[in-house]
Write a protein that holds these residues in place. Structure first.
Motif, PDB file in Angstrom:
ATOM      1  N   SER A 527      -7.198   2.426  -4.035  1.00 51.14           N
ATOM      2  CA  SER A 527      -6.769   1.037  -4.225  1.00 51.14           C
ATOM      3  C   SER A 527      -5.989   0.554  -3.018  1.00 51.14           C
ATOM      4  O   SER A 527      -5.651   1.330  -2.126  1.00 51.14           O
ATOM      5  CB  SER A 527      -5.869   0.939  -5.465  1.00 51.14           C
ATOM      6  OG  SER A 527      -4.597   1.476  -5.153  1.00 51.14           O
ATOM      7  N   ALA A 528      -5.692  -0.750  -3.062  1.00 53.51           N
ATOM      8  CA  ALA A 528      -4.892  -1.328  -1.984  1.00 53.51           C
ATOM      9  C   ALA A 528      -3.535  -0.639  -1.910  1.00 53.51           C
ATOM     10  O   ALA A 528      -2.941  -0.500  -0.831  1.00 53.51           O
ATOM     11  CB  ALA A 528      -4.705  -2.824  -2.228  1.00 53.51           C
ATOM     12  N   GLU A 529      -3.053  -0.193  -3.035  1.00 52.08           N
ATOM     13  CA  GLU A 529      -1.756   0.466  -3.071  1.00 52.08           C
ATOM     14  C   GLU A 529      -1.758   1.708  -2.188  1.00 52.08           C
ATOM     15  O   GLU A 529      -0.775   2.035  -1.525  1.00 52.08           O
ATOM     16  CB  GLU A 529      -1.443   0.856  -4.518  1.00 52.08           C
ATOM     17  CG  GLU A 529       0.014   1.172  -4.747  1.00 52.08           C
ATOM     18  CD  GLU A 529       0.273   1.611  -6.178  1.00 52.08           C
ATOM     19  OE1 GLU A 529       1.366   1.308  -6.661  1.00 52.08           O
ATOM     20  OE2 GLU A 529      -0.581   2.241  -6.809  1.00 52.08           O
ATOM     21  N   GLN A 530      -2.879   2.379  -2.168  1.00 52.35           N
ATOM     22  CA  GLN A 530      -2.979   3.601  -1.373  1.00 52.35           C
ATOM     23  C   GLN A 530      -2.845   3.299   0.110  1.00 52.35           C
ATOM     24  O   GLN A 530      -2.230   4.044   0.866  1.00 52.35           O
ATOM     25  CB  GLN A 530      -4.320   4.280  -1.652  1.00 52.35           C
ATOM     26  CG  GLN A 530      -4.413   5.658  -1.060  1.00 52.35           C
ATOM     27  CD  GLN A 530      -5.733   6.313  -1.432  1.00 52.35           C
ATOM     28  OE1 GLN A 530      -6.144   6.290  -2.583  1.00 52.35           O
ATOM     29  NE2 GLN A 530      -6.393   6.883  -0.451  1.00 52.35           N
ATOM     30  N   GLN A 531      -3.433   2.178   0.528  1.00 49.41           N
ATOM     31  CA  GLN A 531      -3.316   1.819   1.944  1.00 49.41           C
ATOM     32  C   GLN A 531      -1.871   1.542   2.312  1.00 49.41           C
ATOM     33  O   GLN A 531      -1.388   1.939   3.370  1.00 49.41           O
ATOM     34  CB  GLN A 531      -4.172   0.591   2.245  1.00 49.41           C
ATOM     35  CG  GLN A 531      -5.659   0.864   2.142  1.00 49.41           C
ATOM     36  CD  GLN A 531      -6.460  -0.397   1.910  1.00 49.41           C
ATOM     37  OE1 GLN A 531      -5.999  -1.498   2.198  1.00 49.41           O
ATOM     38  NE2 GLN A 531      -7.650  -0.248   1.368  1.00 49.41           N
ATOM     39  N   PHE A 532      -1.168   0.821   1.446  1.00 49.27           N
ATOM     40  CA  PHE A 532       0.239   0.539   1.735  1.00 49.27           C
ATOM     41  C   PHE A 532       1.060   1.823   1.711  1.00 49.27           C
ATOM     42  O   PHE A 532       1.975   2.007   2.503  1.00 49.27           O
ATOM     43  CB  PHE A 532       0.799  -0.459   0.734  1.00 49.27           C
ATOM     44  CG  PHE A 532       0.397  -1.867   1.021  1.00 49.27           C
ATOM     45  CD1 PHE A 532       1.036  -2.590   2.019  1.00 49.27           C
ATOM     46  CD2 PHE A 532      -0.625  -2.466   0.323  1.00 49.27           C
ATOM     47  CE1 PHE A 532       0.649  -3.896   2.301  1.00 49.27           C
ATOM     48  CE2 PHE A 532      -1.017  -3.762   0.599  1.00 49.27           C
ATOM     49  CZ  PHE A 532      -0.373  -4.485   1.588  1.00 49.27           C
ATOM     50  N   ALA A 533       0.710   2.688   0.776  1.00 48.75           N
ATOM     51  CA  ALA A 533       1.460   3.926   0.661  1.00 48.75           C
ATOM     52  C   ALA A 533       1.344   4.761   1.933  1.00 48.75           C
ATOM     53  O   ALA A 533       2.235   5.531   2.267  1.00 48.75           O
ATOM     54  CB  ALA A 533       0.966   4.724  -0.541  1.00 48.75           C
ATOM     55  N   ALA A 534       0.243   4.581   2.644  1.00 44.79           N
ATOM     56  CA  ALA A 534       0.066   5.336   3.891  1.00 44.79           C
ATOM     57  C   ALA A 534       1.173   4.990   4.886  1.00 44.79           C
ATOM     58  O   ALA A 534       1.630   5.844   5.644  1.00 44.79           O
ATOM     59  CB  ALA A 534      -1.301   5.030   4.485  1.00 44.79           C
ATOM     60  N   LEU A 535       1.618   3.735   4.848  1.00 46.18           N
ATOM     61  CA  LEU A 535       2.708   3.330   5.751  1.00 46.18           C
ATOM     62  C   LEU A 535       3.987   4.060   5.383  1.00 46.18           C
ATOM     63  O   LEU A 535       4.734   4.529   6.233  1.00 46.18           O
ATOM     64  CB  LEU A 535       2.947   1.816   5.664  1.00 46.18           C
ATOM     65  CG  LEU A 535       1.810   0.927   6.133  1.00 46.18           C
ATOM     66  CD1 LEU A 535       2.174  -0.528   5.905  1.00 46.18           C
ATOM     67  CD2 LEU A 535       1.545   1.173   7.609  1.00 46.18           C
TER      68      LEU A 535
END
Lengths: 584, 574
Positions: A527-535
């Motif tokens: 999910s999009a959340e995963q991309q943000f979590a990468a930061l």
């Protein structure tokens, strides 16, 4: 000439790569921390960066270009790039070529040993507008009210000025640090806290009295502030990020000093007390109606403390520019600002006076070790369907509120409750938090929770009467919960370095039994959340925390089975050997 | 021949040959064509053979030097066509023509149907093969497609200055030949751009310590050349010319002098000033820019001093030039690019200014300074964030591997890469097994592979191939009852992949004929035509078609073919 046995690579873009597993790592780190900013400290290789500000900070603390270059040459595998050498010399020879001083009549003046430098900076219109008449060819008068603005402008044209014009003493106030707190605990400054206070104070000379102390969350910044107040023996204004933090400052001051409740005032939305020690918020000072700016002149302050100085808002910068004659202490865990205004902190609050890396304090046992785990939660078919049909903004929220996070939280909570840990479940969305609060049978603290109720619940956690709280973003800043050992983040403003630092900071207080802290971030996979979590992951790994990723399946529990990051027994033994606290 | 196929394309050339001609051609180029009996199969097989990169590398590697050079001249410099080259100080036109004919015989060149030079025919490289030949005839470290002899040189070890000196002699030799500028300077620039592209030079910033790569090539070549005939005879410059081309030391354009343009001044060859004086700016500006690049390097005061290129310009021009400030800036930019690419310059920001100076290898090669020792530490550090730090002295295989899965983010003493999901997925979808990708990083990393990196790689690889396009067909029934009837046919029930709405059945496209027959056998007669909507099936198009069907009078059952992702929930309501 190339020497692979050395630990450092100096890149021509001014970054420094230091091998963390090299035998010379510690001595190299000690050297680099004096003139370079630690950018990232993941496993294996730490990255520092030399900037003009870091070099000027080094100049301020008495480090010279020759010393830096000799150190780099000694540590570096490859010859130090010529442009880096040039930059170091150039930047450092600029610092202190201009000084702000007071002449025999007490008038403020800008002095340059080299008349050409003075002429050069007067060539800049914005600088010239802040200067008064020339007094000889090496000196120029400066109106007192322009002191801060001039320092800002001179920094911008590449000539940071040393401010040796001294500070007003302020209204005297007798403050003693107690040997034993009113709650009955022995009180002494830790060695690094004492060093921070001494570095800031500089024995009361004009070189001291304004600057920033950088200490990680949990390292006792408040105590550094209080000890500085003792040095100043003067009325003090303290600015914090929230009302809750105001009250914690007041509680700490009353617990640890000779001051009485009548001498310490709260200046917030609820109360408007101006007393010899007044604690207020940035928020009330920054209000658009400027109704409370007069607080800066309400007393003859001898010291102004800026808590979490990296959050200092623009209006407070502007006021601060006008009060350069007051002593100013900035306290922060990081000099990084999301808005990039590090230069303003340097020129208006002052240069960095003390810095102790998180990992160093952690190794010495002053703050708790932390173990970070990102837990990936799958979406059910129904949630996935809703997610697929939503727009981008909605998608983030659907992922953040993934109902399948609940069983994962329950499992984590169960695990840690059994281990006797105290736990915060932190989130951004109230509906999700309410649902979790119900599922976990735990009270919920949000912005709407009355202050008294919040303090009651936090008090219960502190005293160990309660093990679990569900909290919204209000729990992010300046809430002192030293015994909380586990934070479970179910949703957040991903990507904000500040927020991550603060959330982790909640956990970094040393635990009585030396237990390591655990930080879990629950992220919906794919999910999009995963991309943000990468930061966030990048931030935390760069801060030096070992980060693991685990996959959760509601049908297949046991995802917690990841190897402990720290061997607790070995860790306690090591701390004891180093003389650190074995039960902080 | 189809109207749109050009004779400048391989397909066009092959279309001119009948089956027997194709078979002869296949024999001539050494291709095994057994089992292919018709012209179409033969054309396809020949096309595959000619355009296979690995075959190209091997075939080019087997060519004599003079033919490789001629091929490079056409493929790289001539944009796929021959011109009146004047590059052959020691060779005559007849020998060159013989080389071209041999290249035609081996299937590298074809006769240009529309162009000839005097009595001689022109030659072309078909468009489809041009880039492949150019690449095969070039030097790219990242992709292992360079000719085998160059590959050997890349990995060889020896000292370089002797080779460079020899190269410079060649450059000087070529430079003394009369220049025949048949095109404007822009042609030259285009060639330069293409060469950069072919060589993958865009990968490297000017600050790159690319000198190590240059040094390796030079070193290996020097060793090899020690036994080469040219070194005794001093005449056969083919090998050097080839290396010069591969390194970008030599360039050429269509009908423009082949090589020597930039680097003639290294030997301060006579004749350049004359060219500058006589040539108009519009004709020679790009040539001058490149020549000035060399001059800048050569006339630097010291390798210890950084300087801003623009400040130095007035000192660089040995002769008065009519160049505007803007052109001077272009010159400076080109200078940096050219010399930086070759590793002779280091570039850096000094204060706010970009600055350059001779690199250690530049100083060694151009100012007789001792050649710096090549560092031997080769290490890759993989950080938990997915950043990869690599020394610049990796073996080509490791470097190529890293660049296959990660993108460079900073090129410096240590090069920084960042793992890239797209690149990893591409490699996996091209058939690299997941275990091989993980294994590569485990082997390359000096430390244990960090857990988050391993997790992420596994996660990315797990996703590869989990979505695919399928060709399906849709049986669109007029009513739910009709669909129930259709589904009562056992074969339809067996083949159906998905039921959509209450009237549609999704089947594999390949089953259409069999199911049509099965339905007909049960008395359900589908309409004869397959309805093919122009766009991809979406919910909207499905709705449109379902609305249309009631108006199609006699239509009882239609078969519609869609590119429909399986599992998509379409609604069949009117």
């Amino acid at each position: 000439m190339y020497d692979p046995a050395k630990p450092l690579v100096v890149q021509s873009d001014h970054s420094l790569l230091l091998e963390a597993d090299h035998p010379e790592f510690e001595s190299a780190r000690d050297l680099l921390s004096r003139f370079a900013e630690l950018v990232a400290s993941p496993e294996h290789v730490h990255t520092y960066r030399i900037t003009r500000l870091s070099l000027w900070n080094a100049s301020e603390s008495g480090v010279g270009a020759d010393e830096i270059l000799a150190g780099l040459a000694r540590l570096s595998k490859f010859p130090v790039p010529e442009n880096v050498q040039f930059e170091i010399r150039d930047a450092m020879q600029r610092y202190g070529r201009l000084t702000l001083v007071r002449d025999a009549q007490g008038r403020l003046a800008l002095f340059a040993a080299d008349p050409l430098v003075l002429r050069e900076v007067r060539g800049h219109e914005r600088v010239k507008a802040l200067l008064g008449e020339m007094a000889g060819d090496k000196s120029c008068r400066v109106p007192d009210e322009n002191r801060g603005l001039l320092k800002q402008q001179l920094l911008r044209v590449g000539y940071p000025v040393r401010d040796l014009a001294g500070h007003a003493k302020g209204a005297p106030l007798a403050i003693e640090l107690l040997g034993e707190t009113r709650s009955g605990k022995e009180l002494t400054l830790r060695p690094y806290q004492q060093r921070a206070v001494d570095a800031f104070w500089a024995q009361g000379r004009a070189e001291g009295g304004s600057g920033v102390v950088v200490l990680p969350c949990g390292a006792g910044k408040t105590l550094v502030g209080i000890a500085t107040m003792q040095k100043a023996q003067a009325s003090t204004l303290i600015l914090c990020t929230s009302t809750l933090a105001v009250r914690q400052w007041i509680a700490e001051i009353l617990d640890k000093t000779s001051l009485t409740a009548e001498e310490v005032g709260e200046y917030t939305g609820d109360r408007k007390e101006v007393r010899p020690v007044t604690v207020s918020t940035y928020h009330i000072i920054s209000r658009q109606d400027r109704a409370h700016l007069s607080l800066f002149s309400a007393q003859d302050w001898g010291l102004i403390v800026y808590d979490e100085v990296h959050l200092l808002p623009a209006p407070v910068f502007r006021v601060t520019a006008g009060i350069q004659a007051r002593r100013r202490l900035g306290l922060t865990a990081t000099l990084l600002r999301e808005d990039g205004h590090e230069g303003d902190v340097f020129s208006l609050i002052g240069p960095k006076k003390f810095d102790a890396p998180w990992k160093e304090l952690e190794a010495q046992g002053w703050i708790a070790a932390a173990r970070c785990t990102e837990v990936r939660i799958p979406m059910s078919a129904a949630t996935r369907e809703r997610y697929a049909a939503a727009d981008e903004r909605e998608q983030f929220r659907i992922a953040a509120e993934n109902p399948d996070k609940t069983p994962a939280v329950q499992e984590l909570v169960q695990e840690h409750v059994q281990a006797g840990d105290r736990i915060l479940v932190i989130g951004r969305y109230l509906s999700q938090l309410r649902q979790l609060s119900e599922a976990l049978s735990a009270p919920l603290v949000t912005g709407e929770t009355p202050q008294r109720q919040r303090e009651k619940l936090f008090g219960e956690i502190r005293r160990g009467e309660r093990q679990l709280l569900v909290v919204s973003n209000v729990a992010n800043f300046s809430i002192d919960l030293p015994e909380v050992g586990v934070a479970i983040e179910v949703s957040g403003t991903f990507g904000s370095r500040q927020e991550e630092a603060q959330r982790l900071g909640r956990l970094l207080r040393p635990k009585a039994d030396g237990r390591e802290a655990s930080f879990y971030a629950l992220v919906t996979s794919g999910s999009a959340e995963q991309q943000f979590a990468a930061l966030r992951q990048r931030f935390l790994t760069e801060q030096g925390y070992r980060y693991r990723i685990a996959a959760f399946s509601p049908k297949d529990p046991g995802f917690l089975d990841v190897a402990p990051v720290v061997d607790l027994a070995a860790e306690r033994k090591r701390r004891a050997a180093q003389g650190g606290p074995d039960d902080a | 021949m189809p109207e749109r196929v050009s004779l400048y394309e391989l397909e066009g050339q092959l279309m001119q040959l009948d089956t027997r001609g194709l078979a002869r051609f296949a024999e001539r180029i050494g291709m095994d064509y057994g089992g292919r009996e018709n012209a179409q199969q033969l054309r396809a097989a020949i096309t595959d053979f000619l355009s296979d990169p690995q075959t190209i590398v091997e075939r080019i590697g087997s060519l004599p030097l003079s033919q490789r050079r001629a091929l490079a001249a056409v493929a790289i410099a001539g944009e796929g066509r021959t011109g009146p080259f004047v590059v052959h100080g020691d060779r005559d036109e007849a020998a060159l023509h013989a080389d071209y004919q041999e290249l035609v015989r081996r299937g590298f060149l074809f006769q240009d149907p529309s162009y000839s030079y005097g009595r001689e025919p022109g030659f072309i490289v078909p468009r489809e093969l041009l880039y492949l030949f150019a690449q095969g005839a070039s030097y790219t470290l990242q992709e292992q497609k360079h000719p085998s002899f160059l590959r050997a040189e890349i990995t060889g070890e020896s000292a370089g200055p002797e080779l460079l000196a020899a190269l410079l002699r060649v450059v000087g030799e070529v430079g003394r030949q009369p220049l025949q500028l048949t095109q404007q300077g822009s042609v030259y620039k285009r060639d330069l751009d293409r060469l950069r592209k072919v060589r993958g030079a865009g990968h490297f910033a000017a600050a790159s310590p690319a000198w190590a790569r240059l040094e390796r090539v030079l070193s290996g070549a020097a060793e090899r050349l020690a036994d080469a005939p040219w070194s005794e005879a001093g005449r056969d410059v083919g090998m050097l010319l080839w290396i010069g081309l591969a390194l970008g030391l030599l360039h050429a354009g269509r009908g423009v002098v082949f090589g020597a343009i930039d680097w003639q001044e290294l030997l301060a060859a006579g004749g350049r000033e004359e060219l500058w004086r006589n040539g108009t700016l519009s004709l020679t500006d790009m040539l001058m820019h490149k020549a000035v690049s060399a001059l800048i390097v050569l006339r630097m005061p010291s390798e210890e001093t950084w300087f801003a290129p623009l400040d130095w310009m007035p000192h660089v021009y040995g002769v008065p030039l009519r160049v505007s400030t803007l052109e001077s800036q272009q010159v400076a930019a080109l200078s940096l690019l050219a010399a930086g690419e070759l590793g002779l310059l280091e570039a850096a920001m000094v204060g706010e200014q970009p600055a350059v100076r001779l690199s250690p290898v530049g100083a060694a090669l151009l100012r007789d300074r001792p050649l710096p020792e090549l560092p031997i530490e080769r290490q890759v550090r993989i950080l938990p964030s997915g950043d990869i730090l690599a020394t610049d002295y990796l073996d080509p295989a490791t470097q190529a591997g890293i660049e296959k899965y990660a993108r460079p983010t900073a090129v410096d003493v240590m090069t920084t890469y960042r793992l890239d999901q797209g690149l990893v997925a591409t490699a996996a979808s091209e058939g690299v097994p997941a275990q091989a990708i993980l294994g590569f990083f485990e082997a390359a990393s000096r430390d244990e592979l960090p857990q988050p990196v391993r997790f992420r790689l596994e996660e990315w690889l797990q996703d590869v191939g989990s979505v695919r396009f399928m060709e399906v067909a849709l049986i669109a029934c007029e009513s739910a009852e009709m669909r129930a009837r259709a589904l009562s046919v056992p074969l339809v029930r067996k083949e159906s992949l998905e039921l959509l709405g209450d009237r549609w059945i999704v089947i594999p496209a390949a089953s259409e004929e069999r199911l049509r027959a099965a339905l007909q056998a049960q008395g359900i007669i589908p309409v004869a035509e397959v309805h093919r909507p122009s766009g991809l099936a979406t919910e909207r198009t499905l709705r449109q078609h379902s609305r249309l069907s009631p108006y199609l009078g006699s239509l009882r059952l239609g078969v519609e073919t869609y590119g429909l992702p399986l599992g998509e929930d379409a609604h069949g309501e009117d």
